[in-house]
Every structure is written in structure tokens, then in C-alpha cells.
Design a protein around this motif. Structure first.
Motif, PDB file in Angstrom:
ATOM      1  N   ALA A 300     -77.513 144.343 -45.802  1.00 47.37           N
ATOM      2  CA  ALA A 300     -78.348 143.326 -46.430  1.00 47.37           C
ATOM      3  C   ALA A 300     -77.645 141.979 -46.332  1.00 47.37           C
ATOM      4  N   LEU A 301     -78.414 140.938 -46.062  1.00 41.81           N
ATOM      5  CA  LEU A 301     -77.881 139.583 -45.966  1.00 41.81           C
ATOM      6  C   LEU A 301     -78.195 138.848 -47.265  1.00 41.81           C
ATOM      7  N   ALA A 302     -77.159 138.523 -48.043  1.00 40.22           N
ATOM      8  CA  ALA A 302     -77.333 137.858 -49.334  1.00 40.22           C
ATOM      9  C   ALA A 302     -77.414 136.347 -49.131  1.00 40.22           C
ATOM     10  N   GLU A 303     -77.907 135.660 -50.176  1.00 39.67           N
ATOM     11  CA  GLU A 303     -78.053 134.210 -50.111  1.00 39.67           C
ATOM     12  C   GLU A 303     -76.728 133.491 -50.331  1.00 39.67           C
ATOM     13  N   SER A 304     -75.812 134.102 -51.057  1.00 33.96           N
ATOM     14  CA  SER A 304     -74.536 133.453 -51.356  1.00 33.96           C
ATOM     15  C   SER A 304     -73.451 134.518 -51.438  1.00 33.96           C
TER      16      SER A 304
END
Length: 563
Positions: A300-304
Motif C-alpha cells: 500500500a502507498l501511504a500519503e505520508s
């Protein structure tokens, strides 16, 4: 006739004869007969060997070209910019393996067909179905500049061939790539897939960082089959790919991140390339885990970074909430809050019509994360945890104790709202269906809605007040008062004399109460006498309290002190 035609030999002999000697001279000696030698046969000149050698060399070259010539492949491109027949070469790892023989427009005029003659050596690799062709020319992009070497040598066609041969048949028609591939065959590294809600500023060629060192790049992206997410393909170069483990977390470092909290304003930026072209960074949440992740792993690619390094929430589950009041200010992504803890977020808001009640209501759909419930989720049995939909088992007991959903204002300036979950007192019991999907959380009106209802109630009560009748009664009272005032106007002169007499009386009374008046002086003397009498009585009382027998015996004589 014989005299007219003499042989050349006789003529020459006569010419060479000395003057004065004649043939008829007697006794002259006869000359010796000449010896005739036949001419040798003509030989071939050595000059003819030059064209013969040239022909042999030419034939050998033709045979060599014929023996070295491989198959002809056709490559389709959108444009033939920079390509020339007989000049543009086909290269594999900067080694010439072919030459462009023909360029023409496709029959449907949608592309350009380029025919290239490949060399026989290695042709079986270049005609595999997995082979890729593209035109190398100078390119300028956010990720950098490529193809500068073609400024002098001209554009050429590059081919990427697989290392292993397939069992299938060779292919002679290829769809050319318009941009060079980010990863070529044989390049060591690892591919990973990143899942995110939207692509943002990421693009092909965006860098991937590990501890602020570029260790890879984005090589492609596509939508998921259901269109709910974006799948980003990233390639991590070796040997840095060994840092990709099952505990690796990825986050977006594109642009500039500004956060405001109790500690102040915090600004985070990546490198200049990441700010302009976007970028991704990764780190391991468990540095002790050195076991590499499997090939083509998905993350998963998180925002921060803060969101990425937080504890995982587990798969979310859906819940519904029905609101019968206005939800203005409630947006997609609004948090679901429980006493300051964010349990989930809103992902859909729909307007529906209730056939039974004949009225509209708003259906709010939200995702809640079970692991965020802490101990409440831990106390569930393993069977209930194994259930793919734990909402009834997790929220059912809480709703029995008064858990309700309520819309509250998140920001008074912007009007944004959120949904708060809390235990309410004096609420009606709610029906709970443990088998229902999706599970519905009961709702109550928000504080602003309650205030609006109270104001509406006050306005309704005011509307029920008989203002018309009150106005008529007040008008009658004013008419009666007017008549009284008319009657008072007749006694005005007598009232004036009475006021004058009252004024004189008040003047005399004021003189009597003056500080220098005799009455005040007498009153002051009387008060002084009363104070003196009060002191005497106080002294008598004190004496009697000390000598109570004085009431019977009288006061004893004063005792003089001894000399």
C-alpha cells in the motif's frame, strides 16, 4: 605480269645492293636465303586480372551478405521522425544488428511501417514475441535527459531481446514503443506493485528513494479491474532490492507537505526531482526482519511517512448510517470519530426515499477499521474475528448501551462536518439484526439540529399566541386611558393650587430638618443624654454582675489602700 609484282624480298635485296653492281654481272655471288621464324601464340595480358579479382570479391561479398542476412521485421511506429532508409541502424546494446530497408505509411494511415533487415547472428532472439523495439532520439523529461548521443550520430532503433528463447514461432511484426522502456531485459532488481487511491503527481520515471538515496523508479501504472485503485509498478535496482521485506512501508514524497499541530508548523519536502516529478520513499517498520519479500509483492502507498509507519488497521468493514436531517458540510473522506479517536471514514453519501414513511433520508456509507477498536475487538472470539464481517459482533453490544452516530461541526469557518460516535443517555432502544449486511448504526440529531428544533418550537408557540385579540384589547385599554386623561384635564387648576400648598409645606419641613434648626439642636442634646444614661446603666450592670449581693446589702464602702 611477273615484272609488275615483285616479291618484297627481291625488292629489298635490290635496294640493298651497292651502286654499280647489276644482277647481270658475271661472276656475282648469290645471297643466302633468309630464315623465317614463325610468330609465337599471343598470351593473355595481366591487366585482365584486375576486373576478374573485383568480380570475385564482389561475388564473395554478395555471398557473405546473403549468408549473414537474417529475417526482415516490420515495426509499427506513430511517426518516422529521424528515420532514413539505408541510414538508420538497428542496435542491440549499442551493437549494430540490422538496417532500415523501407519506410511506408500503413494502409489505414494510422501509423508508419518500418522494415528492417536483421543480421543472421542472434536473429532468433530479436524475433521473439517478447522483443521490444523503440526509436532512440534526444528526449527531455522531468526525470532527466536521454539520447544525447544521437545528436551527432542520428536516431536509431534499439531492440531489447529476451535472454532465453521461447518454444513458439518467431514473430516478424512488432508494435514499436513510443518511449524507451524503464527496465530492460537482464537488468537486476525487483518489481513491486503499489496500491493507492490516485496517481497524484507520480509518473513513469519518478524516482524511488531509500534513506534519501535513489534506488529505483516508477516503470508503469494502470487502474485496477474495479477502478477503485491505481496500481503503480516500481522497479528497485540491485543490490538495494534486498531491503524490500514483508515489513516494508511505502509513502509518497511528491511536492511539499505542510502540517500544523500543537508543536507548530512543520514543512517536509523531498529532493528537487521529487518535488517536480513526484517520488516514492520506503523504509522497514521492523529493521530486524531481513527476509526478502516475494517476487512481484504488493504494498500500500501511504500519503505520508507518519501514516505509512503507523500500525496496520486491518481490512475495513462497511457500516451504514441513516440521517433524516441536512448533512450539508459532510464530505467524502470525513472522519468517523469516537471520543477523539478516528475509527474510519465516509466513502459514499446517497439520497434515498423511504416508501413506508414517504419521506427522503440520507444514507451515509462508511468504512471502519476493526483494529482501531482496541480491546473491544481483542475480546471477540476467534470465530467472530474470522468472520469477514465483524460489525454486528463488534457494534451490537455497544449499541445496546446507547452508542449512536451524530453529525457535528468540524470547522465553524469552513462548515465542514464529521460523524461522532458516542454513548447517548435517554435514547430509544434500537433493534439490532446480527445477520444484517450492511450493519446500520442508529443516529440522533446533532446539536445544531436540536437548536433548530427548539427555535422552531419557540416560533410555533409564538404563532399560537392570539396577537390579534391582544391588539384589540390593548386598543380598548388605550381608549379608556384616553378618556381618563380627558377627565383629569378638568381638575387641572385645582391640582395646581394643591401642588403649590404642598410645595410650601415641604419648604417648612426642610427648614425644620436643617442642621442649624432648634429642633435638630434639641434632638442632639436629647441623644447625648440618652447616651450618658446608657453608659450609666451599662456600668451598673457590670457592677451587679460582679457584686450581685449589692442588691440586698447595698454598695460596700470603699477600702483605702494601706499606707
Amino acid at each position: 605480269m611477273s615484272s609488275d609484282h615483285q616479291s618484297p624480298n627481291s625488292a629489298s635485296s635490290e635496294a640493298s645492293r651497292p651502286a654499280g653492281n647489276t644482277p647481270s654481272a658475271a661472276g656475282a655471288a648469290q645471297p643466302a636465303s633468309p630464315t623465317v621464324k614463325p610468330r609465337k601464340p599471343t598470351r593473355i595480358s595481366w591487366i585482365w586480372l584486375v576486373p576478374l579479382v573485383a568480380v570475385l570479391v564482389g561475388m564473395s561479398l554478395l555471398v557473405r551478405d546473403w549468408l549473414s542476412a537474417g529475417p526482415v521485421v516490420t515495426i509499427s511506429f506513430e511517426s518516422a521522425e529521424g528515420l532514413e532508409v539505408g541510414q538508420t541502424k538497428v542496435r542491440y546494446k549499442d551493437v549494430v544488428v540490422g538496417l532500415v530497408k523501407d519506410i511506408r505509411i500503413a494502409d489505414d494511415r494510422s501509423s508508419v511501417l518500418v522494415k528492417a533487415q536483421l543480421s543472421r547472428d542472434g536473429a532468433k532472439y530479436y524475433t521473439q514475441e517478447s522483443a521490444r523495439y523503440w526509436v532512440v532520439r534526444p528526449r527531455l523529461g522531468l526525470s532527466g535527459v536521454s539520447g544525447l548521443g544521437t545528436l551527432l550520430s542520428g536516431a536509431y532503433i534499439s531492440v531489447d531481446a529476451p535472454n532465453d528463447l521461447d518454444d513458439g514461432e518467431t514473430v516478424t511484426f512488432f508494435k514499436g514503443l513510443e518511449t524507451p522502456p524503464e527496465v530492460t531485459t537482464g537488468q537486476l532488481g525487483r518489481r513491486v506493485t503499489l496500491l493507492t487511491k490516485d496517481l497524484g503527481s507520480l509518473d513513469i520515471g519518478s524516482p524511488v528513494y531509500f534513506r534519501r538515496i535513489q534506488v529505483g523508479r516508477i516503470i508503469g501504472y494502470s487502474l485496477a479491474e474495479d477502478g477503485s485503485q491505481v496500481m503503480i509498478q516500481a522497479f528497485i535496482d540491485a543490490p538495494h532490492d534486498r531491503f524490500i521485506t514483508s515489513d516494508t512501508r511505502f509513502w509518497n514524497v511528491s511536492g511539499i507537505n505542510v502540517s500544523l499541530d500543537a508543536s507548530g508548523v512543520e514543512v517536509r519536502t523531498g529532493s528537487l526531482a521529487a518535488v517536480l516529478a513526484g517520488g516514492v520513499a520506503f523504509a522497514s517498520a521492523n529493521p530486524f526482519n531481513t527476509q526478502p519479500a516475494p517476487e512481484d509483492a504488493t504494498f500500500a502507498l501511504a500519503e505520508s511517512e507518519t501514516e505509512a509507519m503507523a500500525e496496520p488497521d486491518g481490512p475495513p468493514f462497511r457500516v451504514d448510517m441513516i440521517f433524516r436531517q441536512s448533512v450539508r458540510g459532510l464530505k467524502l473522506g470525513a472522519p468517523i470519530d469516537f471520543r477523539g479517536m478516528e475509527l474510519g471514514e465516509v466513502y459514499d453519501i446517497d439520497l434515498e426515499f423511504d416508501e413506508d414513511e414517504k419521506r427522503f433520508h440520507v444514507l451515509v456509507k462508511a468504512n471502519l477499521y476493526p483494529l482501531r477498536f482496541g480491546g473491544a475487538y481483542d475480546r471477540l472470539s476467534d470465530e467472530q474475528k474470522a468472520d469477514s464481517y465483524p460489525a454486528p459482533h463488534l457494534l451490537g453490544p455497544l449499541i445496546k448501551h446507547g452508542l449512536r452516530a451524530q453529525i457535528k461541526a468540524a470547522n465553524l469557518l469552513t462548515g465542514q462536518q464529521y460523524i461522532a460516535l458516542d454513548f447517548m443517555k435517554d435514547v430509544e432502544p434500537a433493534e439490532i439484526d446480527l445477520k444484517a449486511y450492511p450493519f446500520t448504526i442508529p443516529t440522533v440529531a446533532g446539536s445544531f439540529d436540536k437548536l433548530q428544533e427548539q427555535l422552531s418550537s419557540v416560533v410555533a408557540k409564538i404563532d399560537r399566541v392570539p396577537l390579534d385579540q391582544i391588539g384589540k384589547d390593548l386598543q380598548g385599554s388605550l381608549a379608556s386611558l384616553h378618556r381618563v386623561l380627558d377627565g383629569l384635564s378638568n381638575v387641572g387648576p385645582q391640582l395646581g393650587d394643591t401642588l403649590k400648598t404642598l410645595k410650601l409645606t415641604l419648604g417648612k419641613l426642610d427648614g425644620m430638618l436643617d442642621a442649624d434648626s432648634p429642633m435638630n439642636a434639641g434632638i442632639e442634646d436629647t441623644m447625648r443624654e440618652l447616651q450618658s444614661a446608657a453608659r450609666s446603666l451599662r456600668a451598673l450592670g457590670d457592677y451587679l454582675q460582679t457584686h450581685p449581693s449589692a442588691l440586698i446589702r447595698g454598695r460596700s464602702a470603699d477600702v483605702l489602700p494601706a499606707p
